[in-house]
Design a protein around this motif. Structure first.
Motif, PDB file in Angstrom:
ATOM      1  N   PRO A 304       2.529  -4.373 -28.685  1.00 14.61           N
ATOM      2  CA  PRO A 304       2.846  -2.981 -29.009  1.00 14.61           C
ATOM      3  C   PRO A 304       3.210  -2.836 -30.484  1.00 14.61           C
ATOM      4  CG  PRO A 304       3.982  -3.673 -27.006  1.00 14.61           C
ATOM      5  CD  PRO A 304       3.410  -4.905 -27.624  1.00 14.61           C
ATOM      6  N   LEU A 305       2.651  -1.811 -31.122  1.00 12.46           N
ATOM      7  CA  LEU A 305       2.884  -1.568 -32.537  1.00 12.46           C
ATOM      8  C   LEU A 305       3.652  -0.279 -32.810  1.00 12.46           C
ATOM      9  CD1 LEU A 305      -0.741  -2.329 -33.818  1.00 12.46           C
ATOM     10  CD2 LEU A 305       1.172  -3.935 -33.606  1.00 12.46           C
ATOM     11  N   SER A 306       3.813   0.565 -31.788  1.00 15.58           N
ATOM     12  CA  SER A 306       4.262   1.946 -32.018  1.00 15.58           C
ATOM     13  C   SER A 306       5.684   2.237 -31.581  1.00 15.58           C
ATOM     14  CB  SER A 306       3.312   2.905 -31.287  1.00 15.58           C
ATOM     15  OG  SER A 306       3.129   2.491 -29.945  1.00 15.58           O
ATOM     16  N   ILE A 307       6.374   1.283 -30.961  1.00 12.59           N
ATOM     17  CA  ILE A 307       7.695   1.577 -30.404  1.00 12.59           C
ATOM     18  C   ILE A 307       8.692   1.890 -31.519  1.00 12.59           C
ATOM     19  CG2 ILE A 307       9.612   0.669 -29.017  1.00 12.59           C
ATOM     20  CD1 ILE A 307       7.552  -1.117 -27.594  1.00 12.59           C
ATOM     21  N   ASP A 308       9.339   3.048 -31.410  1.00 16.29           N
ATOM     22  CA  ASP A 308      10.436   3.452 -32.311  1.00 16.29           C
ATOM     23  C   ASP A 308      10.032   3.498 -33.778  1.00 16.29           C
ATOM     24  OD1 ASP A 308      12.105   3.668 -30.116  1.00 16.29           O
ATOM     25  OD2 ASP A 308      12.887   1.638 -30.305  1.00 16.29           O
ATOM     26  N   LYS A 309       8.793   3.909 -34.055  1.00 19.26           N
ATOM     27  CA  LYS A 309       8.337   3.999 -35.436  1.00 19.26           C
ATOM     28  C   LYS A 309       8.643   5.382 -36.039  1.00 19.26           C
ATOM     29  CE  LYS A 309       6.845  -0.181 -35.742  1.00 19.26           C
ATOM     30  NZ  LYS A 309       5.482  -0.623 -35.989  1.00 19.26           N
ATOM     31  N   SER A 310       8.501   5.495 -37.369  1.00 19.05           N
ATOM     32  CA  SER A 310       8.665   6.783 -38.052  1.00 19.05           C
ATOM     33  C   SER A 310       7.546   7.723 -37.621  1.00 19.05           C
ATOM     34  CB  SER A 310       8.632   6.591 -39.569  1.00 19.05           C
ATOM     35  OG  SER A 310       9.714   5.792 -40.002  1.00 19.05           O
ATOM     36  N   TYR A 311       7.788   9.031 -37.676  1.00 15.39           N
ATOM     37  CA  TYR A 311       6.837   9.973 -37.086  1.00 15.39           C
ATOM     38  C   TYR A 311       6.860  11.326 -37.790  1.00 15.39           C
ATOM     39  CZ  TYR A 311      10.889  12.236 -34.969  1.00 15.39           C
ATOM     40  OH  TYR A 311      12.077  12.907 -34.778  1.00 15.39           O
ATOM     41  N   TRP A 312       5.787  12.087 -37.524  1.00 16.31           N
ATOM     42  CA  TRP A 312       5.701  13.517 -37.793  1.00 16.31           C
ATOM     43  C   TRP A 312       5.223  14.160 -36.503  1.00 16.31           C
ATOM     44  CZ3 TRP A 312       3.817   9.634 -40.785  1.00 16.31           C
ATOM     45  CH2 TRP A 312       4.343   9.494 -42.073  1.00 16.31           C
ATOM     46  N   VAL A 313       5.528  15.437 -36.316  1.00 15.28           N
ATOM     47  CA  VAL A 313       5.165  16.075 -35.051  1.00 15.28           C
ATOM     48  C   VAL A 313       4.908  17.563 -35.276  1.00 15.28           C
ATOM     49  CG1 VAL A 313       7.559  16.625 -34.397  1.00 15.28           C
ATOM     50  CG2 VAL A 313       5.838  16.267 -32.607  1.00 15.28           C
ATOM     51  N   SER A 314       4.044  18.116 -34.427  1.00 13.25           N
ATOM     52  CA  SER A 314       3.734  19.548 -34.548  1.00 13.25           C
ATOM     53  C   SER A 314       4.884  20.407 -34.072  1.00 13.25           C
ATOM     54  CB  SER A 314       2.465  19.877 -33.760  1.00 13.25           C
ATOM     55  OG  SER A 314       2.624  19.533 -32.394  1.00 13.25           O
ATOM     56  N   SER A 315       5.588  19.993 -33.015  1.00 12.49           N
ATOM     57  CA  SER A 315       6.737  20.737 -32.493  1.00 12.49           C
ATOM     58  C   SER A 315       7.426  19.900 -31.426  1.00 12.49           C
ATOM     59  CB  SER A 315       6.303  22.089 -31.889  1.00 12.49           C
ATOM     60  OG  SER A 315       5.532  21.880 -30.717  1.00 12.49           O
ATOM     61  N   GLU A 316       8.629  20.312 -31.031  1.00 11.28           N
ATOM     62  CA  GLU A 316       9.332  19.640 -29.944  1.00 11.28           C
ATOM     63  C   GLU A 316      10.321  20.592 -29.309  1.00 11.28           C
ATOM     64  OE1 GLU A 316      11.231  16.277 -31.770  1.00 11.28           O
ATOM     65  OE2 GLU A 316      12.799  17.492 -32.689  1.00 11.28           O
ATOM     66  N   GLU A 317      10.496  20.454 -28.003  1.00 11.33           N
ATOM     67  CA  GLU A 317      11.479  21.236 -27.256  1.00 11.33           C
ATOM     68  C   GLU A 317      12.839  20.554 -27.355  1.00 11.33           C
ATOM     69  OE1 GLU A 317      11.623  24.110 -25.256  1.00 11.33           O
ATOM     70  OE2 GLU A 317       9.743  24.602 -26.265  1.00 11.33           O
ATOM     71  N   PRO A 318      13.916  21.337 -27.451  1.00 11.90           N
ATOM     72  CA  PRO A 318      15.255  20.734 -27.463  1.00 11.90           C
ATOM     73  C   PRO A 318      15.481  19.885 -26.219  1.00 11.90           C
ATOM     74  CG  PRO A 318      15.369  23.051 -28.082  1.00 11.90           C
ATOM     75  CD  PRO A 318      13.959  22.808 -27.614  1.00 11.90           C
ATOM     76  N   GLY A 319      15.975  18.676 -26.415  1.00 13.14           N
ATOM     77  CA  GLY A 319      16.205  17.751 -25.314  1.00 13.14           C
ATOM     78  C   GLY A 319      15.005  16.925 -24.925  1.00 13.14           C
ATOM     79  N   ARG A 320      13.829  17.293 -25.439  1.00 16.64           N
ATOM     80  CA  ARG A 320      12.596  16.527 -25.191  1.00 16.64           C
ATOM     81  C   ARG A 320      12.049  16.077 -26.546  1.00 16.64           C
ATOM     82  NH1 ARG A 320      14.219  15.581 -20.714  1.00 16.64           N
ATOM     83  NH2 ARG A 320      14.011  17.044 -18.997  1.00 16.64           N
ATOM     84  N   ASN A 321      12.913  15.404 -27.292  1.00 12.64           N
ATOM     85  CA  ASN A 321      12.618  15.080 -28.674  1.00 12.64           C
ATOM     86  C   ASN A 321      11.463  14.094 -28.823  1.00 12.64           C
ATOM     87  OD1 ASN A 321      15.781  15.483 -28.276  1.00 12.64           O
ATOM     88  ND2 ASN A 321      15.169  16.390 -30.213  1.00 12.64           N
ATOM     89  N   THR A 322      10.817  14.144 -29.947  1.00 11.02           N
ATOM     90  CA  THR A 322       9.606  13.366 -30.201  1.00 11.02           C
ATOM     91  C   THR A 322       9.779  11.872 -29.961  1.00 11.02           C
ATOM     92  OG1 THR A 322       9.053  15.031 -31.858  1.00 11.02           O
ATOM     93  CG2 THR A 322       7.740  13.016 -31.840  1.00 11.02           C
ATOM     94  N   PRO A 323      10.861  11.232 -30.428  1.00  8.49           N
ATOM     95  CA  PRO A 323      10.972   9.776 -30.215  1.00  8.49           C
ATOM     96  C   PRO A 323      10.935   9.346 -28.761  1.00  8.49           C
ATOM     97  CG  PRO A 323      12.527  10.503 -31.887  1.00  8.49           C
ATOM     98  CD  PRO A 323      11.958  11.740 -31.263  1.00  8.49           C
ATOM     99  N   TYR A 324      11.217  10.279 -27.827  1.00  2.00           N
ATOM    100  CA  TYR A 324      11.113   9.930 -26.415  1.00  2.00           C
ATOM    101  C   TYR A 324       9.678   9.594 -26.017  1.00  2.00           C
ATOM    102  CZ  TYR A 324      15.870  11.732 -25.664  1.00  2.00           C
ATOM    103  OH  TYR A 324      17.229  11.947 -25.696  1.00  2.00           O
TER     104      TYR A 324
END
Length: 453
Positions: A304-324
């Motif tokens: 696995p190469l992607s666990i807990d990496k830095s990110y950008w995102v189009s949007s996210e719902e409160p409580g359902r954050n992108t790192p999840y």
């Protein structure tokens, strides 16, 4: 050439309790949550709408072939039979004990021995343990004698104890029996502590006779979580692949809302076998791409190469954050805003810190676990498929499409995509369509490969 856990099984959401039967060279997979799927290789499964009697539903299924018929049973189901695994199925009656009294069975498993005798193994619910009985071959719904009680919950077997930490000393669910015979030894496998716990695991007893007495294998459990993504690994079955190798298929626990509210489960598979001393083992649970049955292992592997990496995102719902969406946890998930019609995540695989040298990777495959827990009717429903594309880049400016499923027409909640090995640092996932009855969510997006030299 490779597979990954959980297995992508088309047109399914919440499925469990696998039973696989090989019939005329084709494998048939029966599951709690839908019937039935077929495969030639144990990896790619095609769904079929089986024809069952209107009042019958099959939970914790078990199927076996006997004298030209396929027999199917499950919790409180009695016995069904058909000339074809897809059906149509006829209900030939409830089970009856040696006195002719109707009896309901929990987690039954039918087993045909080498001498043609037929046995039924079943669980007694909770701590009661596992039972077995010979069936009357002239009337397979009838017990030939009094059931034998082989064993019950043993608190000294810590792994059998109920709970996420095996913390209950008086509670367990001993269930899911499965019989395997090899060189005159009967391997009676079973599961504990309960399907709704990450500690769910597989152990076994052995005997020289189909109805015991049985001796506990002290190396149990032979399949249990490694406290990673894959957990709740129980209620399994064993099947031989086309090359004769032995494989186990088993439950994987996603989200657990407790026994009153239900659980969400999927299916895993791993190689099994016997060591030089005749001890049964399962090489799992695995969490990375594995050689498919009959395929020689690739020693290089993919990590696995992607666990807990830095990110950008189009949007996210409160409580359902992108790192999840890339935290290696099946109990959390990312959800974009409802107004986001083309949600995307971009990951920087090489980010460490500003002081570290730039790192690139060779990406060779990916896995997506889509969130679909609110689609409750598992199999055979008409629903929009998940559609998406995956792009990679070395500079975060110019991206190349390496997976294009924007025209996908098969409903899968698990997607595994092989990628022609490519050097990159950035990976972007864009979802273009999904089932309209749910909010789009990603439980886990994992990119696999190796560090570039």
């Amino acid at each position: 050439q490779r597979y990954i856990n959980p297995l992508p099984i088309e047109e399914s959401t919440n499925i469990a309790d696998p039973a696989v039967l090989r019939f005329k060279g084709t494998y048939y997979l029966f599951l709690t949550g839908g019937m039935v799927w077929s495969s030639d290789d144990l990896v790619h499964w095609k769904h079929h709408k089986a024809t069952l009697p209107a009042v019958i539903s099959v939970v914790a299924p078990s199927a076996f072939e006997y004298k030209g018929y396929i027999y199917l049973t499950g919790n409180d189901t009695g016995l069904l039979r058909s000339r074809d695994p897809i059906g149509p199925w006829e209900h030939i009656g409830d089970f009856k004990d040696e006195k002719g009294k109707t009896i309901k069975l929990f987690d039954p498993m039918g087993f045909v021995d080498d001498d043609g005798k037929v046995y039924m193994y079943f669980a007694g619910k909770s701590i009661a343990g596992i039972y077995g009985v010979e069936l009357d071959t002239d009337e397979l719904t009838r017990f030939k004698g009094v059931p034998t009680h082989f064993f019950k919950f043993e608190p000294s077997h810590i792994w059998e104890r109920f709970g996420a930490s095996n913390e209950y000393s008086k509670v367990s669910w001993i269930e899911g029996p499965w019989m395997t015979k090899r060189k005159g030894t009967y391997y009676l496998q079973y599961s504990a502590s309960g399907t709704d716990w990450p500690t769910y695991a597989v152990g076994y007893y052995t005997s020289k006779k189909p109805l015991g007495p049985f001796t506990y294998y002290t190396g149990s459990p032979i399949l249990v979580q490694k406290k990673g993504l894959i957990n709740g690994t129980g209620h399994h079955c064993m099947i031989e692949a086309p090359d004769g190798s032995l494989w186990a298929m088993y439950n994987i626990l996603y989200r657990n809302w407790n026994r009153l509210r239900g659980t969400e489960r999927h299916i895993g598979m791993d190689a099994a076998g016997f060591d030089k001393d005749g001890n049964l083992f399962i090489n799992g649970p695995t969490e990375t791409p594995q050689p498919a049955p009959g395929v020689k292992a690739n020693e290089s592997g993919s990590t696995p190469l992607s666990i807990d990496k830095s990110y950008w995102v189009s949007s996210e719902e409160p409580g359902r954050n992108t790192p999840y969406g890339f935290d290696n946890n099946v109990r959390t998930w990312w959800e974009p805003n409802e107004s986001d019609t083309q949600p995307w995540i971009a990951l920087d695989l090489g980010a460490a810190s500003e002081f570290d040298p730039k790192q690139e990777f060779i990406v060779d495959c990916s896995r997506i676990l889509f969130s679909a827990g609110r689609i409750r009717n598992s199999a055979g429903r008409e629903t929009n498929p998940f559609r998406y594309k995956i792009e990679v880049s070395t500079d975060n400016k110019m991206f190349k499409v390496v997976v294009d499923k924007t025209k996908n027409d098969i409903f899968n909640t698990v997607e595994f995509d092989e990628i022609e090995p490519i050097k990159c640092r950035y990976v972007k996932l864009t979802v273009s369509d999904w089932p309209k009855e749910i909010s789009m969510g990603i439980i886990e997006f994992t990119v696999f490969g190796q560090a570039a030299e």
